[in-house]
Design a protein around this motif. Structure first.
Motif, PDB file in Angstrom:
ATOM      1  N   GLN A 112     -29.008  39.504  79.004  1.00 47.53           N
ATOM      2  CA  GLN A 112     -29.900  40.460  78.350  1.00 47.53           C
ATOM      3  C   GLN A 112     -30.368  41.467  79.437  1.00 47.53           C
ATOM      4  N   PHE A 113     -30.967  42.521  79.167  1.00 49.29           N
ATOM      5  CA  PHE A 113     -31.346  43.493  80.390  1.00 49.29           C
ATOM      6  C   PHE A 113     -32.704  43.333  80.988  1.00 49.29           C
ATOM      7  N   THR A 114     -33.538  42.635  80.303  1.00 44.87           N
ATOM      8  CA  THR A 114     -34.639  41.970  81.253  1.00 44.87           C
ATOM      9  C   THR A 114     -35.145  40.520  80.933  1.00 44.87           C
ATOM     10  N   ASP A 115     -35.666  40.189  82.099  1.00 46.29           N
ATOM     11  CA  ASP A 115     -36.165  38.682  81.969  1.00 46.29           C
ATOM     12  C   ASP A 115     -37.636  38.656  82.235  1.00 46.29           C
ATOM     13  N   SER A 116     -38.328  38.243  81.060  1.00 45.65           N
ATOM     14  CA  SER A 116     -39.861  38.149  80.942  1.00 45.65           C
ATOM     15  C   SER A 116     -40.229  36.673  81.381  1.00 45.65           C
ATOM     16  N   SER A 117     -39.421  36.030  82.044  1.00 51.23           N
ATOM     17  CA  SER A 117     -39.846  34.478  82.483  1.00 51.23           C
ATOM     18  C   SER A 117     -40.518  34.800  83.627  1.00 51.23           C
ATOM     19  N   GLY A 118     -40.760  35.870  84.435  1.00 50.87           N
ATOM     20  CA  GLY A 118     -41.476  35.722  85.662  1.00 50.87           C
ATOM     21  C   GLY A 118     -40.612  35.517  86.826  1.00 50.87           C
ATOM     22  N   GLU A 119     -39.577  34.545  86.674  1.00 50.78           N
ATOM     23  CA  GLU A 119     -38.545  34.437  87.686  1.00 50.78           C
ATOM     24  C   GLU A 119     -37.662  35.487  88.199  1.00 50.78           C
ATOM     25  N   GLU A 120     -37.406  35.432  89.354  1.00 55.45           N
ATOM     26  CA  GLU A 120     -36.277  36.698  89.549  1.00 55.45           C
ATOM     27  C   GLU A 120     -35.039  36.314  89.473  1.00 55.45           C
ATOM     28  N   ARG A 121     -34.463  36.468  88.254  1.00 50.53           N
ATOM     29  CA  ARG A 121     -33.039  36.207  87.879  1.00 50.53           C
ATOM     30  C   ARG A 121     -32.547  37.566  87.653  1.00 50.53           C
ATOM     31  N   ARG A 122     -31.125  37.521  87.751  1.00 49.70           N
ATOM     32  CA  ARG A 122     -30.083  38.557  87.542  1.00 49.70           C
ATOM     33  C   ARG A 122     -29.928  38.855  85.914  1.00 49.70           C
ATOM     34  N   THR A 123     -29.910  40.072  85.688  1.00 52.47           N
ATOM     35  CA  THR A 123     -29.671  40.397  84.225  1.00 52.47           C
ATOM     36  C   THR A 123     -28.717  41.386  84.171  1.00 52.47           C
ATOM     37  N   LEU A 124     -28.299  41.902  82.863  1.00 53.43           N
ATOM     38  CA  LEU A 124     -27.209  42.800  82.725  1.00 53.43           C
ATOM     39  C   LEU A 124     -27.682  44.200  83.406  1.00 53.43           C
ATOM     40  N   LYS A 125     -28.828  44.439  83.602  1.00 58.25           N
ATOM     41  CA  LYS A 125     -29.254  45.714  83.975  1.00 58.25           C
ATOM     42  C   LYS A 125     -28.885  45.638  85.664  1.00 58.25           C
ATOM     43  N   ASP A 126     -28.591  44.651  86.332  1.00 57.56           N
ATOM     44  CA  ASP A 126     -28.119  44.562  87.629  1.00 57.56           C
ATOM     45  C   ASP A 126     -26.655  44.963  87.808  1.00 57.56           C
ATOM     46  N   TYR A 127     -26.142  45.044  86.694  1.00 55.69           N
ATOM     47  CA  TYR A 127     -24.426  45.270  86.677  1.00 55.69           C
ATOM     48  C   TYR A 127     -24.008  46.553  85.896  1.00 55.69           C
ATOM     49  N   ILE A 128     -24.769  46.761  84.701  1.00 54.23           N
ATOM     50  CA  ILE A 128     -24.177  47.722  83.849  1.00 54.23           C
ATOM     51  C   ILE A 128     -25.128  48.861  83.720  1.00 54.23           C
ATOM     52  N   SER A 129     -24.574  50.056  84.240  1.00 57.14           N
ATOM     53  CA  SER A 129     -25.427  51.273  84.196  1.00 57.14           C
ATOM     54  C   SER A 129     -25.648  51.951  83.025  1.00 57.14           C
ATOM     55  N   VAL A 130     -24.822  51.562  81.637  1.00 59.20           N
ATOM     56  CA  VAL A 130     -24.849  52.239  80.515  1.00 59.20           C
ATOM     57  C   VAL A 130     -26.138  51.970  80.026  1.00 59.20           C
ATOM     58  N   THR A 131     -26.756  52.974  79.483  1.00 57.89           N
ATOM     59  CA  THR A 131     -28.198  52.552  78.663  1.00 57.89           C
ATOM     60  C   THR A 131     -27.888  52.577  77.116  1.00 57.89           C
ATOM     61  N   LEU A 148     -17.098  46.485  77.648  1.00 60.68           N
ATOM     62  CA  LEU A 148     -16.730  45.392  78.213  1.00 60.68           C
ATOM     63  C   LEU A 148     -17.230  44.743  79.462  1.00 60.68           C
ATOM     64  N   PHE A 149     -17.593  43.504  79.570  1.00 67.72           N
ATOM     65  CA  PHE A 149     -18.365  43.237  80.809  1.00 67.72           C
ATOM     66  C   PHE A 149     -17.889  41.918  81.215  1.00 67.72           C
ATOM     67  N   ASN A 150     -17.532  41.528  82.406  1.00 64.65           N
ATOM     68  CA  ASN A 150     -17.031  40.139  82.834  1.00 64.65           C
ATOM     69  C   ASN A 150     -18.345  39.549  83.540  1.00 64.65           C
ATOM     70  N   LYS A 151     -19.077  38.731  82.844  1.00 64.45           N
ATOM     71  CA  LYS A 151     -20.243  38.030  83.221  1.00 64.45           C
ATOM     72  C   LYS A 151     -20.116  37.139  84.163  1.00 64.45           C
ATOM     73  N   PRO A 152     -20.845  37.295  85.618  1.00 67.70           N
ATOM     74  CA  PRO A 152     -20.863  36.125  86.330  1.00 67.70           C
ATOM     75  C   PRO A 152     -21.781  34.983  85.862  1.00 67.70           C
ATOM     76  N   TYR A 153     -21.615  33.820  86.568  1.00 67.73           N
ATOM     77  CA  TYR A 153     -22.519  32.821  86.422  1.00 67.73           C
ATOM     78  C   TYR A 153     -23.727  33.124  86.866  1.00 67.73           C
ATOM     79  N   GLY A 154     -24.909  32.870  86.240  1.00 69.21           N
ATOM     80  CA  GLY A 154     -26.163  33.052  87.091  1.00 69.21           C
ATOM     81  C   GLY A 154     -26.661  34.284  86.395  1.00 69.21           C
ATOM     82  N   VAL A 155     -26.313  35.015  85.454  1.00 71.81           N
ATOM     83  CA  VAL A 155     -26.872  36.216  84.955  1.00 71.81           C
ATOM     84  C   VAL A 155     -27.127  35.841  83.376  1.00 71.81           C
TER      85      VAL A 155
END
Length: 191
Positions: free
Chosen positions: A17-36, A7-14
């Motif tokens: 998904q674990f990757t962002d292919s947009s080229g922008e520097e946006r936060r993703t699940l990878k920045d919060y969740i260490s489980v692979t 279970l994860f409590n997702k903040p605004y602006g995340v």
């Protein structure tokens, strides 16, 4: 085989998904969740907050994501202005979104603002336009459905927080934190 359930409590602006292919520097699940190896069951938009379930159990992921199984999701939704009886009735019976009417929903006007942490990016505030909070329980999850429903009945969404998925809820999970499900929660989820 032992599956993982997080279970994860997702903040605004995340991104949900674990990757962002947009080229922008946006936060993703990878920045919060260490489980692979786990993946989100459904999504929350970048500008939405709250409870997410992640798992590596593909069958469960399918069952919880597919509309035919109709599991419930509960949202607290801050809207512009105070919805009247007609708007709430429309939300409850179904609203035309795109080319289909939404399934009936359980909707109630909350009498008090829910206790939530302040959002990192504050919602827009207009001195002369009040806001209200709704609790909306859906059994389907179309793209930006809650936002599209409230806009359709004339009360645009300002803030959207998912607080429960079936009987799983945020409880004491802090913003940006994750935890493994308990054995009892997994049993409930698998029923």
């Amino acid at each position: 085989m032992s599956y993982r359930y997080v279970l994860f409590n997702k903040p605004y602006g995340v991104l949900s998904q674990f990757t962002d292919s947009s080229g922008e520097e946006r936060r993703t699940l990878k920045d919060y969740i260490s489980v692979t190896g786990v993946y989100p069951v459904g999504r929350l938009d970048w500008d939405s907050e709250g409870l997410m379930l992640l798992t590596d159990n593909g069958q469960l992921q399918h069952r919880l994501s597919h509309p035919q199984f109709g599991h419930s999701r509960t949202y607290w939704v801050q809207v512009e202005r105070i919805p009247d009886f007609n708007a709430i009735n429309q939300l409850q019976t179904g609203v035309m979104v795109g080319d289909r009417i939404t399934r009936p929903a359980i909707v109630k006007l909350l009498t008090e603002e829910p206790s939530l942490p302040a959002r990192e990016v504050p919602i827009r505030f207009r001195k002369n336009i009040p806001t209200a909070w709704l609790e909306i329980i859906l059994t389907e999850g179309r793209n930006r459905q809650v936002r599209r429903m409230t806009a359709k009945v004339g009360f645009p969404t300002l803030r959207l927080v998912r607080v429960a998925i079936n009987r799983l809820n945020l409880h004491n999970l802090q913003l940006g934190q994750f935890r493994n499900l308990t054995v009892d929660e997994i049993k409930i989820l698998l029923k």
